[in-house]
Design a protein around this motif. Structure first.
Motif, PDB file in Angstrom:
ATOM      1  N   LEU A  69      35.509  36.865  42.387  1.00 16.64           N
ATOM      2  CA  LEU A  69      35.303  35.417  42.515  1.00 16.64           C
ATOM      3  C   LEU A  69      36.484  34.628  41.959  1.00 16.64           C
ATOM      4  O   LEU A  69      36.915  33.640  42.556  1.00 16.64           O
ATOM      5  CB  LEU A  69      34.002  35.010  41.795  1.00 16.64           C
ATOM      6  CG  LEU A  69      33.708  33.517  41.708  1.00 16.64           C
ATOM      7  CD1 LEU A  69      33.637  32.853  43.079  1.00 16.64           C
ATOM      8  CD2 LEU A  69      32.393  33.274  40.947  1.00 16.64           C
ATOM      9  N   TYR A  70      37.033  35.059  40.811  1.00 20.90           N
ATOM     10  CA  TYR A  70      38.138  34.275  40.242  1.00 20.90           C
ATOM     11  C   TYR A  70      39.352  34.258  41.165  1.00 20.90           C
ATOM     12  O   TYR A  70      40.090  33.270  41.226  1.00 20.90           O
ATOM     13  CB  TYR A  70      38.492  34.765  38.820  1.00 20.90           C
ATOM     14  CG  TYR A  70      39.345  36.006  38.766  1.00 20.90           C
ATOM     15  CD1 TYR A  70      40.737  35.928  38.772  1.00 20.90           C
ATOM     16  CD2 TYR A  70      38.770  37.267  38.699  1.00 20.90           C
ATOM     17  CE1 TYR A  70      41.518  37.064  38.717  1.00 20.90           C
ATOM     18  CE2 TYR A  70      39.531  38.406  38.652  1.00 20.90           C
ATOM     19  CZ  TYR A  70      40.912  38.304  38.661  1.00 20.90           C
ATOM     20  OH  TYR A  70      41.679  39.438  38.620  1.00 20.90           O
TER      21      TYR A  70
ATOM     22  N   ILE B 174      33.315  38.642  45.778  1.00 19.66           N
ATOM     23  CA  ILE B 174      32.826  37.642  46.717  1.00 19.66           C
ATOM     24  C   ILE B 174      33.739  37.713  47.937  1.00 19.66           C
ATOM     25  O   ILE B 174      34.967  37.686  47.805  1.00 19.66           O
ATOM     26  CB  ILE B 174      32.797  36.244  46.055  1.00 19.66           C
ATOM     27  CG1 ILE B 174      32.157  35.206  46.951  1.00 19.66           C
ATOM     28  CG2 ILE B 174      34.150  35.770  45.571  1.00 19.66           C
ATOM     29  CD1 ILE B 174      31.753  33.925  46.218  1.00 19.66           C
TER      30      ILE B 174
ATOM     31  N   LYS C  74      39.110  34.370  44.477  1.00 21.73           N
ATOM     32  CA  LYS C  74      38.702  33.424  45.528  1.00 21.73           C
ATOM     33  C   LYS C  74      38.943  31.983  45.058  1.00 21.73           C
ATOM     34  O   LYS C  74      39.380  31.128  45.835  1.00 21.73           O
ATOM     35  CB  LYS C  74      37.210  33.664  45.838  1.00 21.73           C
ATOM     36  CG  LYS C  74      36.580  32.657  46.773  1.00 21.73           C
ATOM     37  CD  LYS C  74      36.600  33.144  48.199  1.00 21.73           C
ATOM     38  CE  LYS C  74      35.907  32.143  49.109  1.00 21.73           C
ATOM     39  NZ  LYS C  74      36.239  32.382  50.507  1.00 21.73           N
ATOM     40  N   VAL C  75      38.639  31.725  43.779  1.00 23.41           N
ATOM     41  CA  VAL C  75      38.881  30.395  43.210  1.00 23.41           C
ATOM     42  C   VAL C  75      40.374  30.060  43.253  1.00 23.41           C
ATOM     43  O   VAL C  75      40.773  28.955  43.658  1.00 23.41           O
ATOM     44  CB  VAL C  75      38.337  30.297  41.762  1.00 23.41           C
ATOM     45  CG1 VAL C  75      38.848  29.044  41.060  1.00 23.41           C
ATOM     46  CG2 VAL C  75      36.795  30.312  41.775  1.00 23.41           C
TER      47      VAL C  75
ATOM     48  N   THR D 117      41.324  29.637  47.161  1.00 22.62           N
ATOM     49  CA  THR D 117      40.738  28.457  47.801  1.00 22.62           C
ATOM     50  C   THR D 117      41.341  27.179  47.214  1.00 22.62           C
ATOM     51  O   THR D 117      41.702  26.258  47.945  1.00 22.62           O
ATOM     52  CB  THR D 117      39.206  28.463  47.623  1.00 22.62           C
ATOM     53  OG1 THR D 117      38.694  29.656  48.219  1.00 22.62           O
ATOM     54  CG2 THR D 117      38.560  27.253  48.284  1.00 22.62           C
TER      55      THR D 117
END
Lengths: 272, 272
Positions: B166-167, B161, B169-170, B173
């Motif tokens: 994605l993890y 992503i 990015k999590v 963020t």
């Protein structure tokens, strides 16, 4: 409840309204606080006053859980009251659960068997083996979070993953899960322009749409872009209905707000 | 509980073991089924037999919720027993909740105030305003799902992503959220090779690591890649400990398994 039974109810009542039961002891009319179970008394009055206008009720589980054992008792009484008195109504446990295999099955049993809800909202982050256990129950439905109506939705859901927004990836991937015909999706109404894209991916599925009213979504825009042959929409309103009044006439005030929404929906349904 | 108090307990006990309480009436010793509250009796015996070897306990909320009001009573008794008898122990509500603002606050109050847990596991899909309400409570912690140890983790978590998984990015963020010093993360042990990358993003945070043992993760590999100056790891074992025995000696069998893990941890801690 089967999807067809839900559709039949929508056509009969000329409504696709879902009433959200986000019941807060600090917001309900003061006279109810003297009851043995104020939350259940409030829910009962709201349900009795709106049951012919709504096709679904959605207790928000957090608002029960926050009161511990007592809250769980209020939840049990509320769902039993719905199932005993209005068995045709579709019930949604707004629980947003999400955990793997064995644990997901426990949550499914809690809400589908112990509490006998027709459906539960589920979070997608943990993937197939966190969603499929909810889909093993006949005539029960998992309502998967796709695109929510809050600010934080832009943290991850709308970011591009493998070349498309994460929420689209969730729609596509979950469409390959076992028993995916028992899936519905949460799509926030504040983003009506997204519904056209969403319908290209999941033309058949029911969408549970929060965010009309209090969160600013537009009913007509959502219906124009999101409705399908079976209607395919459940529009949720919580605070806008249940807290319409704060006196002893709170239930009739709630009915007025529900009626206004139902009448808008009837116009939309008859114009199809 | 502050993070420093958790670290102190780890150094004192020479353990970073978390015992998962996934209590299933179909799996506990038959003689307990005659008790008024078999689940609580089971938990009490496991806790009493292992409290000097473990620094944390993690009741899996689904396993209580599945028994409705009665299950919620067992949960309340279990957390009260822990807080009354072993107040130094870190407690984790493995609930994987995730909902927006107002609703998230309700879940936080349910677990931090009514039940008085030190922490709760939280799902990231709905973003900032679904996580930050859990971070407003002093000396309480939200343990955010990052990379889980199940098959479905590959549906979304490891997909790219905005150019990275994605993890990740999590992790990035959520590191910008308010009160992010109260965040911990769930990272599955079946993917020890990821820990090096994860530590580059969140060097300071505690990681709750399921999947050692039953799910095949390797303790030494996880520690080599994931440990930081404050240890920074809580290794969870559930079934491997609590179902080690099935007779009247189940608690001492559980202790044997917990002791074996604690001794492995002591060797690792002393080799730092």
């Amino acid at each position: 409840m089967t999807t067809q039974e839900l559709v039949d109810q929508i056509e009969k009542k000329k409504s696709f309204l879902c009433v959200g039961l986000d019941v807060d002891l600090e917001k309900i009319p003061a006279h109810l606080l003297e009851a043995e179970d104020p939350i259940f008394e409030f829910n009962k009055a709201i349900i009795d006053a709106t049951h012919d206008l709504a096709v679904a009720y959605k207790p928000n589980i957090a608002f029960f859980e926050t009161y511990g054992v007592k809250g769980w008792e209020s939840l049990k009484k509320t769902i039993d009251y719905l199932n005993d008195n209005y068995p045709d109504i579709f019930t949604i446990a707004d629980a947003k659960r999400g955990d793997i295999g064995n644990t997901a099955t426990r949550y499914a049993k809690a809400f589908f068997e112990d509490l006998a809800f027709d459906s539960i909202t589920v979070a997608p982050y943990m993937g197939s083996d966190s969603v499929e256990p909810f889909l093993e129950f006949e005539d029960k439905h998992a309502i998967l979070l796709a695109l929510t109506s809050n600010k934080g939705a832009f943290d991850f859901q709308t970011n591009e993953i493998d070349g498309e927004a994460l929420y689209k990836k969730v729609l596509k991937t979950s469409s390959t899960y076992q028993n995916n015909d028992r899936l519905m999706y949460v799509v926030g109404a504040t983003k009506a322009e997204y519904f056209t894209e969403i319908r290209k991916i999941i033309p058949e599925s029911f969408l549970l749409v929060p965010g009309v009213g209090a969160q600013g979504g537009d009913l007509h825009a959502v219906c124009k872009n999101g409705m399908n042959d079976q209607v395919g929409l459940l529009i949720n309103s919580s605070r806008g209905i249940i807290y319409a009044g704060n006196g002893t006439d709170f239930a009739s005030k709630a009915r007025e707000k529900a009626l206004a929404l139902q009448q808008d929906m009837q116009v939309i349904l008859e114009a199809r």
